[in-house]
Design a protein around this motif. Structure first.
Motif, PDB file in Angstrom:
ATOM      1  N   ARG A   3      40.246  42.507  41.580  1.00 33.67           N
ATOM      2  CA  ARG A   3      40.387  42.041  40.204  1.00 33.67           C
ATOM      3  C   ARG A   3      40.307  43.208  39.242  1.00 33.67           C
ATOM      4  NH1 ARG A   3      36.712  37.741  42.354  1.00 33.67           N
ATOM      5  NH2 ARG A   3      38.044  35.928  42.558  1.00 33.67           N
ATOM      6  N   ALA A   6      43.465  45.119  39.410  1.00 30.20           N
ATOM      7  CA  ALA A   6      44.560  44.404  38.729  1.00 30.20           C
ATOM      8  C   ALA A   6      44.476  44.637  37.227  1.00 30.20           C
ATOM      9  CB  ALA A   6      44.484  42.917  39.041  1.00 30.20           C
ATOM     10  N   LEU A   7      43.261  44.577  36.699  1.00 27.12           N
ATOM     11  CA  LEU A   7      43.075  44.811  35.266  1.00 27.12           C
ATOM     12  C   LEU A   7      43.406  46.246  34.894  1.00 27.12           C
ATOM     13  CD1 LEU A   7      39.937  42.656  34.953  1.00 27.12           C
ATOM     14  CD2 LEU A   7      41.670  42.688  33.179  1.00 27.12           C
ATOM     15  N   TRP A   9      45.443  48.237  36.455  1.00 28.22           N
ATOM     16  CA  TRP A   9      46.888  48.426  36.553  1.00 28.22           C
ATOM     17  C   TRP A   9      47.590  47.875  35.311  1.00 28.22           C
ATOM     18  CZ3 TRP A   9      50.704  51.071  37.867  1.00 28.22           C
ATOM     19  CH2 TRP A   9      51.983  50.550  37.969  1.00 28.22           C
ATOM     20  N   LEU A  10      47.150  46.700  34.882  1.00 28.13           N
ATOM     21  CA  LEU A  10      47.747  46.087  33.696  1.00 28.13           C
ATOM     22  C   LEU A  10      47.535  46.974  32.467  1.00 28.13           C
ATOM     23  CD1 LEU A  10      49.035  43.136  33.163  1.00 28.13           C
ATOM     24  CD2 LEU A  10      46.995  42.833  31.778  1.00 28.13           C
ATOM     25  N   LEU A  13      49.878  49.984  32.711  1.00 33.26           N
ATOM     26  CA  LEU A  13      51.256  49.560  32.465  1.00 33.26           C
ATOM     27  C   LEU A  13      51.449  49.249  30.979  1.00 33.26           C
ATOM     28  CD1 LEU A  13      53.647  49.138  34.349  1.00 33.26           C
ATOM     29  CD2 LEU A  13      53.153  46.695  34.333  1.00 33.26           C
ATOM     30  N   GLY A  14      50.437  48.622  30.383  1.00 31.27           N
ATOM     31  CA  GLY A  14      50.505  48.292  28.961  1.00 31.27           C
ATOM     32  C   GLY A  14      50.628  49.548  28.111  1.00 31.27           C
ATOM     33  N   ARG A  17      54.170  50.817  28.559  1.00 23.25           N
ATOM     34  CA  ARG A  17      55.181  49.989  27.898  1.00 23.25           C
ATOM     35  C   ARG A  17      55.106  50.100  26.376  1.00 23.25           C
ATOM     36  NH1 ARG A  17      56.363  45.838  31.742  1.00 23.25           N
ATOM     37  NH2 ARG A  17      57.204  47.087  33.441  1.00 23.25           N
ATOM     38  N   THR A  18      53.892  50.240  25.848  1.00 23.40           N
ATOM     39  CA  THR A  18      53.779  50.322  24.395  1.00 23.40           C
ATOM     40  C   THR A  18      54.041  51.749  23.917  1.00 23.40           C
ATOM     41  OG1 THR A  18      51.414  50.594  24.698  1.00 23.40           O
ATOM     42  CG2 THR A  18      52.165  48.406  24.086  1.00 23.40           C
ATOM     43  N   GLU A  79      42.828  42.554  22.399  1.00 22.43           N
ATOM     44  CA  GLU A  79      43.051  41.412  23.299  1.00 22.43           C
ATOM     45  C   GLU A  79      42.300  40.186  22.810  1.00 22.43           C
ATOM     46  OE1 GLU A  79      43.360  41.516  27.335  1.00 22.43           O
ATOM     47  OE2 GLU A  79      44.947  42.988  27.210  1.00 22.43           O
TER      48      GLU A  79
ATOM     49  N   TYR B 103      51.181  38.347  27.235  1.00 16.48           N
ATOM     50  CA  TYR B 103      51.273  39.794  27.110  1.00 16.48           C
ATOM     51  C   TYR B 103      52.724  40.140  26.803  1.00 16.48           C
ATOM     52  CZ  TYR B 103      46.616  40.212  29.141  1.00 16.48           C
ATOM     53  OH  TYR B 103      45.268  40.132  29.382  1.00 16.48           O
ATOM     54  N   HIS B 105      54.431  42.779  26.470  1.00 12.32           N
ATOM     55  CA  HIS B 105      55.170  43.900  27.052  1.00 12.32           C
ATOM     56  C   HIS B 105      55.407  43.785  28.551  1.00 12.32           C
ATOM     57  CE1 HIS B 105      54.875  45.935  23.243  1.00 12.32           C
ATOM     58  NE2 HIS B 105      53.614  45.580  23.213  1.00 12.32           N
ATOM     59  N   PHE B 106      55.095  42.607  29.089  1.00 10.22           N
ATOM     60  CA  PHE B 106      55.231  42.468  30.534  1.00 10.22           C
ATOM     61  C   PHE B 106      56.262  41.405  30.895  1.00 10.22           C
ATOM     62  CE2 PHE B 106      50.968  43.935  29.603  1.00 10.22           C
ATOM     63  CZ  PHE B 106      50.933  45.089  30.336  1.00 10.22           C
ATOM     64  N   PHE B 114      49.620  39.395  37.903  1.00  9.70           N
ATOM     65  CA  PHE B 114      48.301  39.797  37.399  1.00  9.70           C
ATOM     66  C   PHE B 114      47.308  38.645  37.485  1.00  9.70           C
ATOM     67  CE2 PHE B 114      45.609  39.702  33.519  1.00  9.70           C
ATOM     68  CZ  PHE B 114      44.695  40.670  33.910  1.00  9.70           C
ATOM     69  N   ARG B 117      46.336  37.836  41.023  1.00  9.09           N
ATOM     70  CA  ARG B 117      45.390  38.771  41.641  1.00  9.09           C
ATOM     71  C   ARG B 117      43.966  38.492  41.190  1.00  9.09           C
ATOM     72  NH1 ARG B 117      49.858  42.030  42.411  1.00  9.09           N
ATOM     73  NH2 ARG B 117      50.139  42.513  40.213  1.00  9.09           N
ATOM     74  N   LEU B 118      43.817  37.939  39.993  1.00  9.01           N
ATOM     75  CA  LEU B 118      42.470  37.601  39.534  1.00  9.01           C
ATOM     76  C   LEU B 118      41.859  36.488  40.385  1.00  9.01           C
ATOM     77  CD1 LEU B 118      42.768  37.731  35.652  1.00  9.01           C
ATOM     78  CD2 LEU B 118      42.072  39.507  37.230  1.00  9.01           C
ATOM     79  N   PHE B 119      42.747  35.750  41.084  1.00 10.06           N
ATOM     80  CA  PHE B 119      42.241  34.712  41.979  1.00 10.06           C
ATOM     81  C   PHE B 119      42.173  35.204  43.415  1.00 10.06           C
ATOM     82  CE2 PHE B 119      43.690  32.179  38.408  1.00 10.06           C
ATOM     83  CZ  PHE B 119      42.634  31.311  38.256  1.00 10.06           C
ATOM     84  N   ASN B 120      42.337  36.517  43.578  1.00 10.31           N
ATOM     85  CA  ASN B 120      42.261  37.114  44.910  1.00 10.31           C
ATOM     86  C   ASN B 120      43.286  36.546  45.875  1.00 10.31           C
ATOM     87  OD1 ASN B 120      40.634  39.251  45.159  1.00 10.31           O
ATOM     88  ND2 ASN B 120      38.761  38.087  45.510  1.00 10.31           N
TER      89      ASN B 120
END
Ligand code: ATP
Ligand code: MG
Lengths: 430, 345
Positions: A3, A6-7, A9-10, A13-14, A17-18, A79, B103, B105-106, B114, B117-120
């Motif tokens: 988790r 994943a955060l 990576w986001l 990437l953010g 992208r920005t 956020e 989001y 930009h995605f 994403f 993945r938070l739920f594994n």
């Protein structure tokens, strides 16, 4: 961990992208080019190079610090404002994991930028150095810039039959007599570059131009005298001598003796304890030192990013940015704590008996005490001065920077998570 | 209508609010609006519960309280028997917020990946689910476009997919059809029914009465923060003093004769009209006819079904989707559970 990754990576990437990363890189790599164009040194190649290096490194580390604070402050607060955090709140991910993921993403980006910036500066430096002509200039550059020195303060030895108290202020040498110091050379001593001796004494003579003759004797490992040279020096002026390359052995114990030969003046010389005698020992290469400097800058970024994130977890973006930026500024001001009373002088003139002045004094002192308690000593972990002056940054210091800043970052992230978990994100204006 | 279950037979509720109140306060802590007042609510397993009410009546606030996004001033909230902020409870939840928080930009693929993945979720399983969800919401062709450029309805669909990525047991949808075209509305309603047929519990809020009437087993009507009334839809709407006959009547003579017969039987003339299809049904039929001449898609694609991982058995679901009478009786969640369990290997 998945988790958190994943955060992270986001987040990366953010930033990509920005176009935040692009902007950062353009500023990071563009400024040294502009500096190379506009900076004029003292005319010598070494001076010019040093100036460019100083400004470029300062710019890079300053820019990245600012980026760490700003991006950190934006990471959570924006956020929250965009309500994306509401969705995250519903997912089975702990608030600390959210903050950790953001932080990890941010410091990865900053770390890559730092690495790129360092490589760019390194290449620029060698390009610059390659254009220096003349063998003397090149030798100077090699010794004064690309060689990294350990600065050693030899310990004064009391005269035979004397006590350590005799030399507590420094070494006093009477005309015709000698004074001695002892020092252990580092094992990393380089044999290919000369060791530099700097010394300075004070003499009670009216004429500042009066010159004193002396003789320096160097002996290794308690053995016989191995090196001697004569010197002429003035009171209160620093003198410099080169000990030939390869003469001293790494790890050896060195006894240095000064013989005061100017009998005609009839005055004693005082070599002060601090700065009286100093050895600048070639101990390492430039690349290694730069690497350690990079580690220290990175350590600071770890802390600053966490500071921004923690502030962003508590406040909206502008407030968070202000709060986060205020902390290092306070730390900077705090370094002037010794001069804190100057503030009152500045405010109240010399009228220090005024109770308001004393109250203010007290407030400033307590505030600064609090700040020094809450913040790491960032200045101690600022490698710019050492790198520019060719001073050795020891691994333990770099390691300490990482540990201290890492601990502070962890504490800040924990605090930020605690605050954020208590905020009710369902309410719009929270 | 089936008989209400006795307390002993009643399965424990998926979510419940007990005498919950919540006020919003200003900077100084003074209450500015009492958004939810003394609301008691029980969501039972497998049912579709609809929250109705005018704007500002407290529907979204109630849902946020249920999800732990807001803390109640008074009262108690349980989700799966746990506190709504418990991670174990969140792992079994899906939520579509009132506004589209995406989001910008995605791409849909990145965002769904994403959240997954938070739920594994394992990555092959995740990829499979993303593909199926994008098919389901009709955005497969836009999987590599960034969400910033999506229309409101497209973003809404992504929100819906995001809420379903973990195959949740309780799905909370705050105005799921807002911003959607009639096709989207229909699909969402079908989706809700199909999820319910699979034993999922669904809570939704809306002010589109027809939508709620269409899909919900039970509804609650909120007004000024209070729960004015709640109960099974049929029970609330049924008019036990009237009856209706529907039969084939191609010419007016048949109708007249039938009316006379009814008048003789009940002693009063009946009201006569012809049934109309709804505008929704008409609209959908037109789109289906037009589908043959479609050019490159700009918005969402038609012809999508439920993501495979969300469905137990194709035949069972098709029935649930097309036959409104086949929808499960909320009052009998045990019966529904049994049916779904029996189908699952
Ligand atoms: N964050 C907030 N701060 C202050 N007041 C709020 C907040 N959120 C909601 N309210 C108020 O609480 C009341 C209920 O709002 P809520 O959003 O629950 O209504 P709703 O039934 O969902 O309305 P709608 O149909 O418009 O979505 C309203 O008066 C609203 O103004
Ligand atoms: Mg609402």
């Amino acid at each position: 961990m998945r988790r958190v990754l994943a955060l992270a990576w986001l987040t990366c990437l953010g930033l990509w992208r920005t176009r935040v990363i692009w902007l950062l890189l353009v500023l990071l790599l563009g400024m040294p080019l502009i500096l190379a164009w506009v900076l004029q040194g003292d005319g010598t190649p070494v001076g010019e190079l040093r100036l460019w290096w100083q400004y470029s490194l300062g710019w890079s580390s300053g820019l990245l610090s600012m980026a760490a604070l700003t991006m950190g402050a934006a990471a959570i607060s924006l956020e929250v404002a965009d309500r994306n955090l509401i969705l995250l709140r519903i997912k089975p991910v702990a608030t600390l994991q959210v903050l950790l993921g953001k932080w990890l993403g941010l410091v990865s980006v900053l770390g890559c930028a730092l690495l790129l910036g360092m490589i760019f500066l390194w290449v620029g430096l060698h390009y610059h150095a390659g254009r220096v002509v003349g063998s003397e200039s090149r030798r100077l550059l090699q010794r004064e810039f690309f060689t990294v020195n350990h600065s050693l303060q030899p310990a004064p030895l009391p005269a035979p039959g004397g006590t350590p108290e005799d030399v507590s202020q420094g070494v006093t040498v009477a005309p015709g007599a000698t004074g001695s110091w002892k020092v252990t050379l580092p094992t990393s001593l380089r044999a290919d570059e000369p060791t530099l001796l700097y010394f300075e004494f004070l003499a009670s003579v009216a004429d500042p131009a009066a010159e004193f003759e002396g003789l320096w004797l160097f002996a290794q490992d308690g053995g016989r005298e191995e090196l001697r040279f004569a010197s002429t020096a003035r009171s209160g002026r620093s003198s410099r001598h080169e000990l030939p390359a390869g003469w001293a052995s790494p790890g050896a114990e060195l006894v240095m003796t000064y013989q005061h030969n100017s009998l005609d003046h009839g005055v004693s010389l005082l070599f002060p304890r601090a700065g009286g005698v100093e050895l600048s020992v070639p101990a390492g290469g430039f690349a290694g030192n730069l690497l350690r400097a990079g580690v220290m800058i990175m350590a600071r970024l770890l802390f600053l990013a966490a500071l921004g994130i923690a502030a962003g977890a508590a406040f909206s973006f502008p407030v968070a940015l202000f709060a986060a930026a205020a902390a290092p500024v306070m730390e900077l001001l705090n370094r002037l704590r010794a001069d804190a009373s100057l503030w009152t002088v500045w405010l109240f003139g010399d009228n220090r008996d005024d109770w308001t002045a004393r109250l203010l004094d007290y407030l400033v002192m307590s505030a600064s005490g609090l700040v020094s308690l809450l913040l790491p000593k960032l200045a101690r972990f600022d490698p710019r001065g050492s790198v520019t002056a060719g001073q050795m940054i020891a691994w333990p210091v770099a390691g300490e920077a990482v540990v201290v800043c890492g601990l502070y970052a962890a504490a800040l992230l924990g605090l930020g998570a605690w605050v954020l978990a208590r905020r009710q994100l369902g309410a719009v204006d929270s | 209508m089936t008989e209400p279950l006795s307390n002993a037979d009643r399965p424990s509720p998926v979510a419940e609010l007990r005498a919950v109140s919540r006020a919003f306060r200003d900077f100084w802590g003074r209450p500015t609006v009492r958004a939810v007042v003394d609301v008691t609510l029980e969501i039972r397993p497998g049912e579709i519960f609809g929250l109705l009410g005018p704007n500002g009546s407290g529907k979204s606030t109630t849902l946020k309280l249920l999800l732990g996004l807001l803390r109640p001033d008074q009262g108690a909230i349980r989700v799966f028997g746990l506190s709504p902020t418990a991670r174990a409870a969140r792992a079994r939840l899906g939520y579509l917020p009132e506004d589209n928080y995406v989001y910008q930009h995605f791409t849909p693929e990145e965002v769904l990946g994403f959240y997954g993945r938070l739920f594994n979720l394992r990555s092959d399983e995740l990829q499979r689910r993303i593909g199926q969800l994008l098919d389901m919401i009709g955005l497969q062709h836009a999987r590599n476009r960034t969400l910033g450029g999506f229309s409101k309805g497209m973003a809404r669909r992504i929100g819906l997919a995001q809420a379903l990525i973990n195959d949740p047991e309780l799905v909370v949808l705050d105005e799921p059809t807002s911003g959607l075209d009639p096709v989207g509305c229909r699909q969402v309603k079908d989706l809700i029914r199909m999820l319910s047929a699979r034993g999922k519990t669904i809570v939704l809020s809306s002010h589109l009465l027809a939508d709620v009437e269409d899909v919900c087993h039970r509804v609650g009507i909120m007004h000024h923060g209070r729960m004015a009334v709640q109960g099974p839809v049929h029970e609330l709407l049924e008019d036990r003093t009237q009856g209706r006959l529907t039969f084939p009547a191609p010419d007016a003579g048949v109708l007249e004769r039938a009316a006379q017969a009814v008048q003789q039987a009940v002693g009063a003339p009946p009201l006569i009209d012809r049934p109309c299809c709804t505008l929704e049904q008409f609209f959908l039929k037109q789109l289906e006819q037009d589908a043959s001449q479609a050019s490159a898609p700009t918005g969402v694609s038609l012809a999508t079904g439920l993501a495979e991982y969300l469905q137990p058995l194709a035949g069972r679901l098709e029935q649930a989707a097309h036959d409104p009478d086949a929808r499960p009786q909320a009052d009998d969640p045990k019966h529904l559970r049994r049916m779904v369990d029996a189908e699952e290997p």
